[in-house]
Design a protein around this motif. Structure first.
Motif, PDB file in Angstrom:
ATOM      1  N   LEU A 190       0.798  -1.222   0.000  1.00 34.61           N
ATOM      2  CA  LEU A 190       0.000   0.000   0.000  1.00 34.61           C
ATOM      3  C   LEU A 190       0.833   1.274   0.000  1.00 34.61           C
ATOM      4  N   PHE A 191       1.935   1.290   0.711  1.00 39.42           N
ATOM      5  CA  PHE A 191       2.701   2.531   0.819  1.00 39.42           C
ATOM      6  C   PHE A 191       3.260   2.980  -0.529  1.00 39.42           C
ATOM      7  N   PRO A 192       3.949   2.115  -1.292  1.00 42.96           N
ATOM      8  CA  PRO A 192       4.376   2.561  -2.629  1.00 42.96           C
ATOM      9  C   PRO A 192       3.201   2.923  -3.533  1.00 42.96           C
ATOM     10  N   ALA A 193       2.064   2.219  -3.376  1.00 37.46           N
ATOM     11  CA  ALA A 193       0.878   2.556  -4.168  1.00 37.46           C
ATOM     12  C   ALA A 193       0.370   3.947  -3.823  1.00 37.46           C
ATOM     13  N   TRP A 198      -0.324   9.590  -5.402  1.00 38.93           N
ATOM     14  CA  TRP A 198      -0.168  11.023  -5.141  1.00 38.93           C
ATOM     15  C   TRP A 198       0.564  11.700  -6.296  1.00 38.93           C
ATOM     16  N   ARG A 199       1.654  11.096  -6.741  1.00 39.71           N
ATOM     17  CA  ARG A 199       2.433  11.694  -7.831  1.00 39.71           C
ATOM     18  C   ARG A 199       1.600  11.771  -9.110  1.00 39.71           C
ATOM     19  N   ALA A 230       9.369  -3.595   6.225  1.00 40.56           N
ATOM     20  CA  ALA A 230       8.539  -3.232   5.078  1.00 40.56           C
ATOM     21  C   ALA A 230       8.866  -1.826   4.601  1.00 40.56           C
ATOM     22  N   GLN A 231       9.091  -0.916   5.535  1.00 37.24           N
ATOM     23  CA  GLN A 231       9.444   0.448   5.148  1.00 37.24           C
ATOM     24  C   GLN A 231      10.808   0.490   4.460  1.00 37.24           C
ATOM     25  N   SER A 236      13.214   0.492  -2.030  1.00 36.59           N
ATOM     26  CA  SER A 236      13.673  -0.092  -3.292  1.00 36.59           C
ATOM     27  C   SER A 236      12.550  -0.214  -4.307  1.00 36.59           C
ATOM     28  N   ALA A 237      11.310  -0.129  -3.833  1.00 35.80           N
ATOM     29  CA  ALA A 237      10.153  -0.276  -4.721  1.00 35.80           C
ATOM     30  C   ALA A 237       9.702   1.048  -5.312  1.00 35.80           C
ATOM     31  N   MET A 238      10.363   2.146  -4.939  1.00 36.38           N
ATOM     32  CA  MET A 238       9.951   3.467  -5.404  1.00 36.38           C
ATOM     33  C   MET A 238      11.132   4.206  -6.013  1.00 36.38           C
TER      34      MET A 238
END
Length: 386
Positions: A190-193, A198-199, A230-231, A236-238
């Motif tokens: 969810l966080f990278p999503a 937002w972007r 997870a954080q 690395s996922a963003m």
């Protein structure tokens, strides 16, 4: 480009106060971002009194969004721009103020900072409903009578984020995660999503997004190290994102650590190095890269973001555990190599090591740093279920 005008848009409920600024940063998340310079009851901010005393700065403007939530996206924020004075800074986000002050001083540019945060909110509350349709396989926490708004999907987004979409911000600083600590796998989705959405909706490109890893604290349920992991993995996922580690400045009995200035400094290091050309400054703590084992039963760990090596600042390395194929972890000894960016880990109880963990509990000691003084995150080399 040069300075531009920023004003709150669209509503008679908002007192307009146009501000001439060079950079605008958006500060969001939950209570550790929302915590004001004055502190909370029995919860101080280190150095706040002196910082408030010296807070007169005509080149910094502050905007705090009033709390509001909605079932539908809202067009207007409620709040007012204030010049930085002791009275205004006292009531502003501590992390937001210290960050803005550092950027203004070092970049030598006027700064506007918008604080839009709500204590206790979870990440799904900051994501729009359309984006969340891709995550219907997740079971979100239901609202309760005592906290209906900040735990409900999309309500923070609708009231606290949507009104600001389209502003010419430079980037975002974010501090949130405790409310998702029992669901680290979901957070990693969810966080990278959220950042991507937002972007996409802001429409100004992949602006910088710098966030704080949750601080250590003793919890009654589960192990919050999995959320910190997870954080770390989310970085690395963003793209164009960075994480400030706070492993060394938490308080085991307190969700609101008093050391907010250091948190803001570490967020600012990312911005200064990545966005403002301060190439000489370190911005990330050591990040685990790989492990190999030796013939004498030791594990050797290698790290990125440690260009001049590692240090424990004279204290013994602590918090390391090591396991063999039986997946049973034992307390381990650890030592920093003298001429390599490595840490060697071993235990007499594990003759053939398979996995190593560092600081992988709720409130561990932080003993591993790079020579820039930035701490390593909790990490593990395995992916075994808890």
């Amino acid at each position: 480009g040069g300075p531009f005008m920023l004003s709150v848009k669209g509503s008679s409920r908002v007192e307009r106060h146009d501000v001439l600024v060079g950079e605008v940063w958006f500060a969001s998340g939950q209570s550790n971002m929302d915590m004001r310079m004055r502190g909370n009851t029995n919860q101080p901010i280190f150095g706040s009194n002196e910082a408030i005393l010296h807070a007169n700065n005509k080149r910094i403007r502050l905007f705090t969004a009033e709390r509001q939530y909605s079932e539908e996206p809202m067009a207007d924020a409620v709040g007012e721009w204030f010049p930085a004075t002791p009275a205004a800074v006292k009531e502003f986000s501590a992390v937001g103020w210290f960050f803005a002050e550092k950027i203004e001083k070092l970049v030598d540019v006027p700064v506007g900072i918008i604080s839009s945060a709500w204590g206790g909110s979870n990440v799904e509350s900051w994501i729009d409903a359309d984006t969340l349709t891709a995550y219907e396989h997740l079971t979100f926490r239901e609202a309760t009578a005592g906290e209906p708004e900040r735990r409900t999907p999309s309500l923070m987004y609708n009231g606290m984020l949507h009104p600001f979409l389209g502003y010419g911000i430079r980037g975002v600083i974010w501090y949130q995660g405790e409310s998702n600590r029992s669901r680290p796998e979901e957070y990693l989705e969810l966080f990278p999503a959220m950042v991507d959405s937002w972007r996409r909706q802001w429409g100004i490109g992949d602006f910088p997004f710098y966030y704080v890893q949750i601080a250590p604290k003793d919890w009654d349920d589960g192990n919050s190290a999995f959320l910190r992991e997870a954080q770390l993995m989310a970085m690395s996922a963003m793209t164009n994102a960075g994480m400030a580690v706070s492993l060394d400045i938490g308080e085991c009995d307190q969700i609101h650590p008093a050391e907010k200035h250091t948190v803001a400094d570490r967020l600012a290091y990312w911005a200064l190095a990545q966005d403002y050309g301060f190439d000489a400054v370190g911005f990330s703590g050591p990040v685990y890269r790989e492990m190999e084992t030796t013939a004498d039963g030791k594990a050797v760990l290698r790290f990125d973001h440690a260009p001049r090596g590692l240090t424990s600042f004279g204290q013994d390395l602590a918090g390391f555990e090591i396991a063999g194929a039986d997946r049973v972890f034992h307390p381990a000894q650890a030592a920093i190599a003298k001429r390599e960016v490595t840490v060697t880990v071993w235990s007499e109880d594990v003759l053939e090591p398979v996995a190593v963990r560092y600081a992988f509990e709720d409130c561990p000691p932080a003993t591993l740093f790079n020579t820039e003084g930035l701490p390593a995150s909790s990490f593990r080399t395995d992916n075994w279920p808890d």
